[in-house]
Design an enzyme around this catalytic site. Sequence first.
Site, short mmCIF file in Angstrom:
data_model
loop_
_atom_site.label_atom_id
_atom_site.label_comp_id
_atom_site.label_asym_id
_atom_site.label_seq_id
_atom_site.Cartn_x
_atom_site.Cartn_y
_atom_site.Cartn_z
CG ASP A 70 -20.69 15.31 -11.33
OD1 ASP A 70 -20.80 14.79 -12.46
OD2 ASP A 70 -20.47 14.62 -10.31
CG HIS A 71 -18.25 14.01 -14.96
ND1 HIS A 71 -18.82 13.72 -13.76
CD2 HIS A 71 -17.15 13.23 -15.04
CE1 HIS A 71 -18.11 12.79 -13.13
NE2 HIS A 71 -17.07 12.47 -13.90
CG ASP A 125 -17.50 8.73 -11.26
OD1 ASP A 125 -17.47 9.53 -12.20
OD2 ASP A 125 -16.59 8.62 -10.41
NE ARG A 385 -9.04 7.68 -11.99
CZ ARG A 385 -10.26 7.18 -12.14
NH1 ARG A 385 -11.13 7.77 -12.93
NH2 ARG A 385 -10.60 6.08 -11.53
CB SER A 541 -12.93 6.41 -15.66
OG SER A 541 -13.54 6.00 -16.85
NE ARG A 543 -13.66 7.89 -18.97
CZ ARG A 543 -12.61 8.71 -18.91
NH1 ARG A 543 -11.75 8.79 -19.90
NH2 ARG A 543 -12.42 9.48 -17.85
#
Length: 649
Positions: A70-71, A125, A385, A541, A543
């Site tokens: 999706d990103h 995520d 965000r 995030s 990440r």
Amino acid sequence: MGNNESKGLTLTEKIIKNHIIDGEMIKGTEIGLRIDQTLTQDATGTMAYLQFEAMGIDRVKTERSLAYIDHNTLQSGFENADDHRYIGSVAKKHGIYFSRPGNGICHQVHLERFGKPGKTLIGSDSHTPTGGGIGMLAMGAGGLDVAVAMGGGAYYITMPKVVKVNLTGKLNDWVSAKDVILKVLQIMSVKGGVGKVIEYCGEGVKSLSVPERATITNMGAELGATTSIFPSDETTLAFLKAQDREEDFVALSADPDAVYDEEINIDLSELVPMAACPHSPDNVKTVKEIGAIKIDQVCIGSCTNSSLQDMLKVAHILKGKTVHPDVSLSIAPGSKQVFNMLADCGALSILIGAGARILESACGPCIGMGQSPNSKGISLRTFNRNFLGRSGTKDGQIYLVSPETAAISALTGVFTDPRLAGDMPPYVMPEKFLINDNMVVPPASTEEAPNVEVLRGPNIKPFPVNVPLAEDIKAEVSLKVGDNITTDHIMPAGAKILPLRSNIPAISEYCFTVCDETFPTRAKELGKSIIVGGANYGQGSSREHAALAPLYLGVKAIICKSFARIHRQNLINNGILPLCFVDEADYDKIDRDDVLELPGIRNAIENGTEITVKNITKGTEYKVTCELSERGKGMMLAGGLLNYTKHNK
Ligand code: MIC
Ligand code: SF4
């Protein structure tokens, strides 16, 4: 059971009690949880699966694991397509369901089709807590933690404090779930939730649909909370029925005599439309206070506000109208289900007719993949965000708002309190959702799996693994940053950088460049270095790249005032020391380029003794702490979780 022996339990504690496999339910101590479900998305997924492969486990051991795309759906080069192909094939081989590009945003699809009340979910995520809307204990984690959970290992968290948010009353027209969470952010701030689970209770809960609850738990991530959760009740049952998943329902709520650590009361009927102003989700004002400033762009969608309910509201507001000539309005439905239903009921035609730019069901502008605003552009977004530069435009001014505020403002061309628009147009939610899981590919059977080839394009590069912690560390300060540094500062996203998520050497060239363009070169030249930061370092995030890139560039330790939860864990998972000043005033006594020494650091970590930092340049000393569980210590000494797991097999 620790200190809760005879008292009633919160919902959070009940789910933890059913899943705890290591440690005791004593607040502030580390506990290991059995994880029922996992999810990944493509931007963190490649790393998670490379790490899973490195663990040498054939099949996932969870009840259900999903890999979403999706990103990075903007395929302007081969990189993203390579990543998608790798994830699809690795999922097929190892027992993971693969949600193909186009099927929607991971959190939205997971809520609709896979989330189950009472289960545990971790996802690579930070907005995984969206699942709390359906009564799951759903947490964001680093990719490596997800890999371990897929392999059947526990997920470790600090036994959280539980905050009760008591909702009373009912939302007025034009005020919605987004305004509830913006209110909570105004009260608690972006660091107010660290170490806590936010549990919503009270009769006000009843009036909120599951997608509305999910909007609230989703953006609980911005509080820094471990997660947020709603009870599972009749509304949950109705949602599951509409999704043809009645059998997944269980009723869940806190005991009436449950004891909470904090309590917040919110009367829903008193809330008004709000917005988070640039550049932080807790910089909240009422829309009225902001006034009628001219806007350039409106973006509706993201995992926070892209449910069918949100989209139908927007369609009814836009019906028969035209988007203001100076505004660009983009709309991304959250999932294929939502998109399909909008098409079937004619709402899509209304959106197109009004002049909306319809985007595919994906994160898109939320992660800077397209639709960056014009220079100094004012953009109203229904997202979660608004960190500086995240939109892809460095001086873009991003406001976070509800779909109602976004849609009305798109028509007027100025920031508009939607209550000025008169009566709210009625919309009807269908009783049944359109069920078609044809874009979720099941994995190969155990028999077929050995024949599945994992397809690795040239974009997939090996990831760095740390070495065991040295006896002593002596290194220069390569960077000094302030408070609330986000993972978007450390490892920016955007259309240019995201495609490099499976290529650590290449992506490292962008590490911290938002703060200092020369950082990657300087860090590499130094070989090893230390970063100094302020409070809430690493917020945002999940990440892992925000730890992997510094690791690749030789960063040995971060010394700061405090850390955000997921990022701190990612540092430990990768063997980078997360150190905190004992006296925060020492932060002011260190400059970039100072040479710091951590004598006997290995010994201090091993024995949990005091850690002294010597500033050789300035001839001074500071005390720092590194609070670690036994397991955390093991990871630090071994140089990260992968090394630790190998040694402890
Ligand atoms: C985000 O919203 O910042 C992201 C992109 O979804 C991240 C994950 C990532 O960086 O890939 C998140 O929230 O964890
Ligand atoms: Fe995607 Fe944005 Fe949600 Fe992150 S916050 S998962 S980028 S939609």
